[in-house]
Design an enzyme around this catalytic site. Structure first.
Site, PDB file in Angstrom:
ATOM      1  N   GLY A   1       0.620  -1.298  -0.297  1.00  0.00           N
ATOM      2  CA  GLY A   1      -0.190   0.473   0.086  1.00  0.00           C
ATOM      3  C   GLY A   1       0.394   1.212   0.200  1.00  0.00           C
ATOM      4  O   GLY A   1       0.495   2.217   1.045  1.00  0.00           O
TER       5      GLY A   1
ATOM      6  N   TYR B   1     -15.325  -3.315   5.598  1.00  0.00           N
ATOM      7  CA  TYR B   1     -13.939  -2.654   6.070  1.00  0.00           C
ATOM      8  C   TYR B   1     -13.703  -2.722   7.200  1.00  0.00           C
ATOM      9  O   TYR B   1     -12.949  -3.368   7.956  1.00  0.00           O
ATOM     10  CB  TYR B   1     -14.062  -0.744   6.142  1.00  0.00           C
TER      11      TYR B   1
ATOM     12  N   GLY C   1      -1.234   7.341   1.087  1.00  0.00           N
ATOM     13  CA  GLY C   1      -1.850   7.381   1.939  1.00  0.00           C
ATOM     14  C   GLY C   1      -0.243   6.923   3.596  1.00  0.00           C
ATOM     15  O   GLY C   1       1.074   7.530   2.601  1.00  0.00           O
TER      16      GLY C   1
END
Length: 335
Positions: free
Chosen positions: A14, A156, A18
């Site tokens: 990832g 999530y 972010g």
């Protein structure tokens, strides 16, 4: 003991945006070696250039963490290039917003594959290498929602609960066998990342984080702390800790408090129309970014995290002091 951060080889999933991207930049400032994994190759290339400029060393490996073969290959590539993996940081995530009855099975399955299986794949790949080399640390970036659910994010929430449970089981197994490999799980509050712009929305509008909101560097700094001083669980941001305490103190009424007092349905929706693009099934495009569009409302520090959560011994002292004061108060009341 873990190697000093500048000497570490760190795999980050990832990494294109972010928290993952900010963690890579923070590690580069320390002179560490980072292996950058995500689906967006363009974003990884721009990050590679930034890491090099800051004094770090990078290896770019486009990876879909939902695919075990790709994650296993990522670990092998890291070891082939640098000889070892000192830390593995699981940051990859995606999101789909909407009531459960509006979500398709395919959307739910894909979110869980990326968020939960993606981190399980990372833990498994790291574990196979670290057990053989006799050292290493795994850091999972989960969420405060791993402890307390909220509406509109069922896949999530389920995935983040699963990450915490899987990591706890793994950590206990490693402790039982006396392994030096460590597992740390971070539970961040709402963070100002591009996740919300990249999320699939069934709300009719773009989603937004529930306040209080923190900047990605708050989590990246916690990741570095976990890399150098592993601990089983770390809340990041006082807002998330409050959520956890509400769950512990009043589990039966937590839902009512969040819905009626916290207004968590309304506070997760912006007044901006959804543009209809997301990264649930396909990679995001563009050069990548650390921050999302909520910077004006985001806090750049968390005094709670830096003063207490990163120093568990201080929490134990406060709890002990509270217990002593509580006993003293009971005795006075008895008299």
């Amino acid at each position: 003991m873990p190697r000093p951060v500048p000497d570490q080889v760190v795999v980050i999933t990832g990494a294109s945006s972010g928290v993952g991207r900010e963690t890579a930049l923070l590690l580069a400032e320390q002179g560490a070696t980072v292996v950058l994994a995500a689906r967006n190759e363009e974003a990884l290339r721009t990050l590679d250039a930034e890491v090099t400029r800051l004094g770090g060393t990078a290896l770019v490996r486009p990876t879909d963490v939902a695919e075990w073969a790709q994650v296993e290959g990522l670990a092998h590539d890291a070891v082939d290039r640098f000889g070892r993996i000192d830390s593995w940081v699981n940051c990859a995530a995606t999101a789909v917003y909407g009531e459960v009855h509006r979500l398709s099975i395919e959307e739910i399955a894909r979110a869980i594959q990326v968020i939960l299986l993606g981190q399980i794949h990372g833990m498994k790949a790291a574990l196979e290498q670290m057990r053989g080399q006799g050292q290493g640390g795994i850091v999972n970036v989960a969420s405060a929602l791993a402890v307390q659910a909220v509406p509109l994010q069922a896949p999530y929430v389920a995935a983040k609960h699963g990450i915490l449970g899987f990591a706890e089981s793994l950590r206990m197994e490693l402790e039982h066998e006396g392994s030096p490999v460590t597992v740390s799980t971070l539970l961040p509050s709402s963070i100002n990342t591009p996740l919300f712009e990249h999320a699939r929305s069934k709300l009719g509008v773009l989603p937004q984080p529930v306040p209080p909101i923190y900047q990605p560097r708050v989590v990246a700094e916690a990741v570095l702390r976990a890399i150098s001083h592993p601990q089983p669980r770390m809340a990041v941001g006082g807002g998330g800790k409050v959520l956890e305490l509400v769950h512990r103190i009043a589990p039966r009424s937590a839902a009512t408090l969040l819905l009626r007092v916290g207004k968590t349905v309304q506070k997760q929706q912006t007044d901006r129309p959804d543009v209809g693009t997301d990264n649930l099934f396909t990679a995001s495009t563009g050069p990548g970014a650390v921050e999302g569009s909520f910077g004006q409302r985001a806090k750049s520090t968390s005094i709670y995290t830096t003063a207490l959560e990163q120093h568990p011994q201080r929490i134990r002292v406060l709890l002990a002091a509270g217990a002593v004061l509580g006993v003293a108060a009971l005795r006075r009341g008895g008299r």
